[in-house]
Design an enzyme around this catalytic site. Structure first.
Site, PDB file in Angstrom:
ATOM      1  N   GLU A  35       0.857  -1.194   0.000  1.00 24.14           N
ATOM      2  CA  GLU A  35       0.000   0.000   0.000  1.00 24.14           C
ATOM      3  C   GLU A  35       0.894   1.245   0.000  1.00 24.14           C
ATOM      4  O   GLU A  35       1.833   1.330   0.776  1.00 24.14           O
ATOM      5  CB  GLU A  35      -0.909  -0.028   1.246  1.00 24.14           C
ATOM      6  CG  GLU A  35      -1.568   1.285   1.617  1.00 24.14           C
ATOM      7  CD  GLU A  35      -2.450   1.888   0.533  1.00 24.14           C
ATOM      8  OE1 GLU A  35      -3.220   1.153  -0.105  1.00 24.14           O
ATOM      9  OE2 GLU A  35      -2.339   3.120   0.308  1.00 24.14           O
ATOM     10  N   GLN A  36       0.548   2.201  -0.867  1.00 26.10           N
ATOM     11  CA  GLN A  36       1.394   3.397  -0.983  1.00 26.10           C
ATOM     12  C   GLN A  36       1.353   4.293   0.264  1.00 26.10           C
ATOM     13  O   GLN A  36       2.364   4.906   0.625  1.00 26.10           O
ATOM     14  CB  GLN A  36       0.984   4.209  -2.209  1.00 26.10           C
ATOM     15  CG  GLN A  36      -0.411   4.823  -2.124  1.00 26.10           C
ATOM     16  CD  GLN A  36      -0.790   5.630  -3.351  1.00 26.10           C
ATOM     17  OE1 GLN A  36       0.006   5.760  -4.275  1.00 26.10           O
ATOM     18  NE2 GLN A  36      -1.985   6.161  -3.375  1.00 26.10           N
ATOM     19  N   ARG A 109     -16.944   3.252   6.819  1.00 25.42           N
ATOM     20  CA  ARG A 109     -15.885   2.644   6.000  1.00 25.42           C
ATOM     21  C   ARG A 109     -14.673   2.231   6.821  1.00 25.42           C
ATOM     22  O   ARG A 109     -14.060   1.194   6.561  1.00 25.42           O
ATOM     23  CB  ARG A 109     -15.436   3.628   4.912  1.00 25.42           C
ATOM     24  CG  ARG A 109     -16.396   3.694   3.773  1.00 25.42           C
ATOM     25  CD  ARG A 109     -16.008   4.800   2.822  1.00 25.42           C
ATOM     26  NE  ARG A 109     -16.902   4.779   1.690  1.00 25.42           N
ATOM     27  CZ  ARG A 109     -16.618   4.250   0.507  1.00 25.42           C
ATOM     28  NH1 ARG A 109     -15.425   3.740   0.286  1.00 25.42           N
ATOM     29  NH2 ARG A 109     -17.499   4.254  -0.458  1.00 25.42           N
ATOM     30  N   TYR A 215     -28.402   6.735   5.580  1.00 26.84           N
ATOM     31  CA  TYR A 215     -28.557   5.509   6.373  1.00 26.84           C
ATOM     32  C   TYR A 215     -27.631   5.577   7.588  1.00 26.84           C
ATOM     33  O   TYR A 215     -26.635   6.306   7.579  1.00 26.84           O
ATOM     34  CB  TYR A 215     -28.265   4.250   5.535  1.00 26.84           C
ATOM     35  CG  TYR A 215     -26.955   4.254   4.760  1.00 26.84           C
ATOM     36  CD1 TYR A 215     -25.761   3.889   5.366  1.00 26.84           C
ATOM     37  CD2 TYR A 215     -26.921   4.624   3.412  1.00 26.84           C
ATOM     38  CE1 TYR A 215     -24.571   3.877   4.660  1.00 26.84           C
ATOM     39  CE2 TYR A 215     -25.730   4.621   2.693  1.00 26.84           C
ATOM     40  CZ  TYR A 215     -24.564   4.245   3.319  1.00 26.84           C
ATOM     41  OH  TYR A 215     -23.378   4.250   2.609  1.00 26.84           O
ATOM     42  N   ASP A 293     -11.825  -0.926  -8.405  1.00 24.22           N
ATOM     43  CA  ASP A 293     -11.932   0.319  -9.168  1.00 24.22           C
ATOM     44  C   ASP A 293     -10.846   0.448 -10.232  1.00 24.22           C
ATOM     45  O   ASP A 293     -10.994   1.221 -11.178  1.00 24.22           O
ATOM     46  CB  ASP A 293     -11.840   1.528  -8.223  1.00 24.22           C
ATOM     47  CG  ASP A 293     -13.186   1.872  -7.587  1.00 24.22           C
ATOM     48  OD1 ASP A 293     -14.131   1.083  -7.743  1.00 24.22           O
ATOM     49  OD2 ASP A 293     -13.280   2.934  -6.933  1.00 24.22           O
TER      50      ASP A 293
END
Ligand SMILES: Cc1cc2nc3c(=O)[nH]c(=O)nc-3n(C[C@H](O)[C@H](O)[C@H](O)COP(=O)(O)OP(=O)(O)OC[C@H]3O[C@@H](n4cnc5c(N)ncnc54)[C@H](O)[C@@H]3O)c2cc1C
Length: 398
Positions: A35-36, A109, A215, A293
């Site tokens: 991961e960067q 998230r 929500y 993505d």
């Protein structure tokens, strides 16, 4: 192929990369994630995970962790922008869980990412590693990082998001497309909205040129909202910017008091330009492939971008397991199983921009009548999406 001894380098520690790593690890592969960023992290916002995603996360041991943090909405409620009239109500909650064997969840998230990350051994995560080059030597792939580190693996997976460097290495540079939509996002402490008596549902208010989703997340402590409006261009350098609450309220002038009350109760809001990409004709070359993505960025109007990335990881893992040593063959099978479904969701998400944002008039009346009768969110009509088990490969081509 026997998973033992087969190494996989996953580039990107977002939801897609980490879920794929967990799925591969569970299948017995030797996985490393690069991961960067200096630390794993997600933005302060909510995310919906439908049963086609939660089923796969349960399978890799996350059921308890998800149940601790997730909110289970009882239904989805689609409403008209001004008078709040119900256009459609469809069940989620127990009905969906019993039918599809896994829950529909709402998460903060950060909670979701932390739950996935906590199941990965720390020595398999390499933060501060920004991939700059990937070279396929035929029998292995070499990854080169900005910090000077190098790594070698049998398979390299680009889970590095919409700006994907891996995608660029495989297929050359191209720009993501501004979709003509901006979104204000925010998290409101639930007690500030207590007087509204809001249900634990997924809510979508549709109106001319925009829609508003809200929500509960974080065990019901926060109300997440996404307020989408059409805008001709996005001229800012960054895709995310601090937004003015007054601007968001102005854009939702005339909308139902509940919509305006939720926006008005937030302390801060961030403004996003929403981008997607045209479906890619191809995801893999040799021993390198893409996921999430990086290969199928989509508008969030089906709430499926992250879920599809979780599905990608499960299918990839199953294809590699059955490959009998043929990595390029496994990647091409992975792509042929995944691309039609991800492309369909990219197209449906884009279509929902028109469908959700119709000006009042004959088209909108026709849409409302269809929603009331056909019910595109009924158990029968949503089965193709929620019942899909991305880890189970079709027998015929196995
Ligand atoms: C407003 C909005 C609402 C949404 N709501 C939903 C929803 O409800 N449900 C849903 O399923 N989806 C939703 N989505 C979509 C979802 O957020 C994305 O599809 C998902 O997060 C993509 O995950 P990813 O892992 O593929 O990419 P990312 O989350 O972008 O992760 C990519 C990672 O790769 C790292 N990286 C990038 N380049 C490099 C490099 N060169 N080297 C190493 N690391 C690198 C990045 O730092 C990052 O950590 C929504 C999106 C938006 C904008």
């Amino acid at each position: 192929m026997a998973a033992a001894g087969v190494s996989v380098a996953v580039i990107g520690g977002g939801i897609g990369g980490l879920a794929a790593a967990l799925s591969l690890l569970h299948a017995g592969f030797d996985v490393q994630v690069y991961e960067q960023a200096g630390a794993l992290g997600e933005i302060g916002a909510g995310i919906q995970i439908s049963p086609n995603g939660s089923r796969l996360l349960h399978r890799v041991g996350l059921a308890e962790a998800l149940a601790r943090k997730g909110v289970r909405p009882v239904g989805v409620h689609q409403r008209r922008w001004d008078d709040g009239r119900t256009l459609q109500r469809a069940p989620l909650g127990d009905v969906v869980e019993q039918t599809f064997g896994a829950p529909y969840y709402h998460f903060h998230r950060a909670d979701l990412l932390a739950a996935i990350a906590s199941a990965l051994p720390a020595d398999r995560l390499h933060v501060g590693h920004r991939l700059v080059e990937a070279i396929d030597h035929g029998d292995r792939v070499e990854a080169r990082f900005e910090n000077g580190a190098r790594a070698s693996a049998d398979v390299l997976v680009g889970a590095d998001g919409i700006h994907s460097r891996v995608r660029q290495i495989l297929f050359g540079a191209d720009k993501p497309r501004f979709t003509g939509c901006i979104a204000y996002r925010g998290l409101v402490p639930a007690e500030r909205l207590a007087h509204l008596g809001l249900e634990v549902t997924s809510n979508n208010w549709m109106g001319p040129g925009g829609h508003f989703v809200h929500y509960y997340v974080a065990g019901g402590r926060l109300m997440n909202f996404v307020a989408v409006r059409e805008e001709e261009s996005w001229t800012r350098e960054s895709w995310i910017d601090r937004g003015e609450i007054a601007d968001a309220l102005r854009l939702f002038e005339g909308w139902h008091p509940q919509v305006r009350a939720i926006i008005g109760a937030v302390d801060e809001t961030f403004k996003w330009g929403l981008f997607d990409r045209e479906p890619l004709a191809c995801w893999s070359v040799g021993r390198i492939t893409l996921l999430g993505d990086s290969c199928h960025a989509m508008l969030p109007f089906m709430a499926q971008g992250a879920v599809q990335s979780i599905e990608d990881g499960a299918t990839l893992s199953s294809c590699l397991l059955q490959a009998r040593g043929d990595v390029p063959g496994a990647l091409s099978r992975y792509e042929s199983l995944r691309r039609p479904r991800a492309t369909r969701l990219q197209e449906m998400s884009r279509h929902n921009k028109t469908r959700f944002h119709m000006p009042d008039g004959p088209g909108q009346q026709e849409r409302d009548a269809q929603m009331a009768t056909a019910g595109d969110r009924s158990i029968a009509s949503i089965g193709w999406l929620y019942a899909h088990d991305a880890g189970a490969l079709p027998e015929a081509v196995a």
